[in-house]
Design a protein around this motif. Sequence first.
Motif, short mmCIF file in Angstrom:
data_model
loop_
_atom_site.label_atom_id
_atom_site.label_comp_id
_atom_site.label_asym_id
_atom_site.label_seq_id
_atom_site.Cartn_x
_atom_site.Cartn_y
_atom_site.Cartn_z
N SER A 68 30.34 43.81 33.82
CA SER A 68 30.06 42.75 34.69
C SER A 68 28.49 42.20 34.43
O SER A 68 28.49 40.83 34.66
N ALA A 137 37.84 39.86 39.55
CA ALA A 137 37.92 40.58 40.83
C ALA A 137 39.35 41.33 40.99
O ALA A 137 39.50 42.43 41.36
N ASN A 140 40.01 43.94 38.61
CA ASN A 140 39.18 45.22 39.00
C ASN A 140 39.58 46.06 40.30
O ASN A 140 39.18 46.96 40.94
N HIS A 141 40.52 45.26 41.08
CA HIS A 141 41.17 45.77 42.34
C HIS A 141 40.37 45.77 43.40
O HIS A 141 40.18 46.65 43.93
N GLU A 142 39.42 44.81 43.33
CA GLU A 142 38.31 44.75 44.31
C GLU A 142 38.62 43.37 45.20
O GLU A 142 39.18 42.31 44.36
N ILE A 145 33.56 39.85 44.29
CA ILE A 145 32.60 40.25 43.26
C ILE A 145 31.02 39.83 43.80
O ILE A 145 31.11 38.70 44.28
N ARG A 181 29.06 36.09 47.40
CA ARG A 181 30.53 36.72 46.88
C ARG A 181 31.41 35.84 46.60
O ARG A 181 31.40 34.57 47.07
N TYR A 183 35.45 35.65 46.09
CA TYR A 183 36.71 36.20 46.46
C TYR A 183 38.03 35.87 45.52
O TYR A 183 37.76 35.09 44.52
N ARG A 184 39.02 36.72 45.79
CA ARG A 184 40.12 36.52 44.69
C ARG A 184 40.68 34.97 44.74
O ARG A 184 41.13 34.59 43.70
#
Length: 520
Positions: A68, A137, A140-142, A145, A181, A183-184
């Motif tokens: 990252s 993101a 990485n199953h988050e 980021i 941030r 998001y997906r």
Amino acid sequence: MCFCSEIEGGVRSNGSQSSERQIWKRKSFQLILYTTLFHLWFGECCSSPIEEESRMSVIGLRQKREASLLDASGIVPEGYNIHVSPPTVNGTPTDVQVAVLIVNVRDIKELTEELTLELNLKMFWKDERLRHLAQQASSNHEPFIVLNAGILQKLWHPDIYIDHVKAITQPSIISKPASLRIYRDSTLRYSARLTLAQSCQMDFHHYPADTQRCSIELQSYAYNDATLNLTWNGRRGASLVSQFSLPNVHVGLDNPENFAIVTKSGRYAGLRFAVLLRRKLSYHLLQTYLPSTLFIFVSWQSFLVPVDSVPGRMALCMTTLLTLTAMFSSVRQNTPTVSYIKAIDVWMVSCIIFVFLTLLEYTVLLKLKSLEGKMKKKKSGRKSKHFPMNRIESDIMSANGKCLYSTEQPMIVRQLESPKSVSLPGSGENSKKRHRRESFIFLPTYPNASPPTHHPPPSNQTPRVCKVPNCEDLVEKIESTTSAVIPILFVIFNFVYWPWLIHSSNYQQQFNTTVYYSAN
């Protein structure tokens, strides 16, 4: 020869000892090395699968973090134009959602009409050109980021500013409290902690029962509503971190509808919320209203002091008047200088007027007392000049309307046509005659004597007795009247002042539109 041989034997023995020491050191070092290698080999062979898995997970996290960090230098894709807003479906304006969370009201400066707030500002917008970060993101199953907020200078971002702001600062230790941030769904969220010094136009007509309304407006400076559209996140507007109040004011929020500014260059969208500050009356009730009322009560104590006690009564009135004047000056120093009259000014001026009325009433009484003394001196002078007898008092009596004289005993007025002799009653034969040149003679009547003969007065001139009003009675009447009227007027003033203040300022109105933040 023997001596030399002994020396050579000693040298040989010392050389053998030193060689043995070196051999022992090498063997010890080899033993320690072999022992260490054995422990390392034995630990790797006997390690459990759980420990091996945890160690691999730690290595994997390190590799992800390094990846990252390596990708941070390539966040901005090739061909990214910072001057162009993110593309949208059908060319609709970019929707920017704003959330404001007020953490604290740090300071309220009434003299400069300034409000200092501590708040969290969040902005949400979507940029499909950063889809590769959103995919990272997801891989990485988050949910998102986190990037350094400094990278925002290389990306397109809304040009939001706050109108009528004096200063914006950010408390920081090493770096500024801000985050970015992604998001997906390619949504970017910028969050920052700000300390805002906002100009607030305050209205002090109803001070100290006033409610100040400080409006804060967020607008776009360069992008009109065809490019950028501002809305509240969640459609709830600004919010407070919790229901709190400052020592001197109650804090509330009001979120009116969105607004727009129309200029020659276009129509610009904006958001507005208002911070409501309602002053608490407890401070001024204890510091201003109650002391001034007590001072008025003290001034009324002068009604109990005799009128002849000039120093005591005058000291009470003057001390109270000067104290209220000093209090009024102190109150005006703590409020901004305005051209209109405040509610507390009405109260303080009225209190000064009531004390002044008490002082004015005593001044009138002193004037009447001085007039009474002068009149007594004049009466005593007339007694000694005309009638030295003790039972005759000077007063006023006249037949033609001018008051000349009166006595305690009934008097007879005789009008003489020409100077002649007049016989006094009860004088007998040897009585002497008195010649008078005046047109009138005043004779006392005696109970045992017969009334003297005299000519009746003309019909157009009737004798009358003129009475001078008694000043002592007038002083008592004024004292008893003012001692009751002035307190009654003050009570009536309170019945008018307080309902007007509470009703006109809407002081009992609740903050129904206040929205509080909740973690749920």
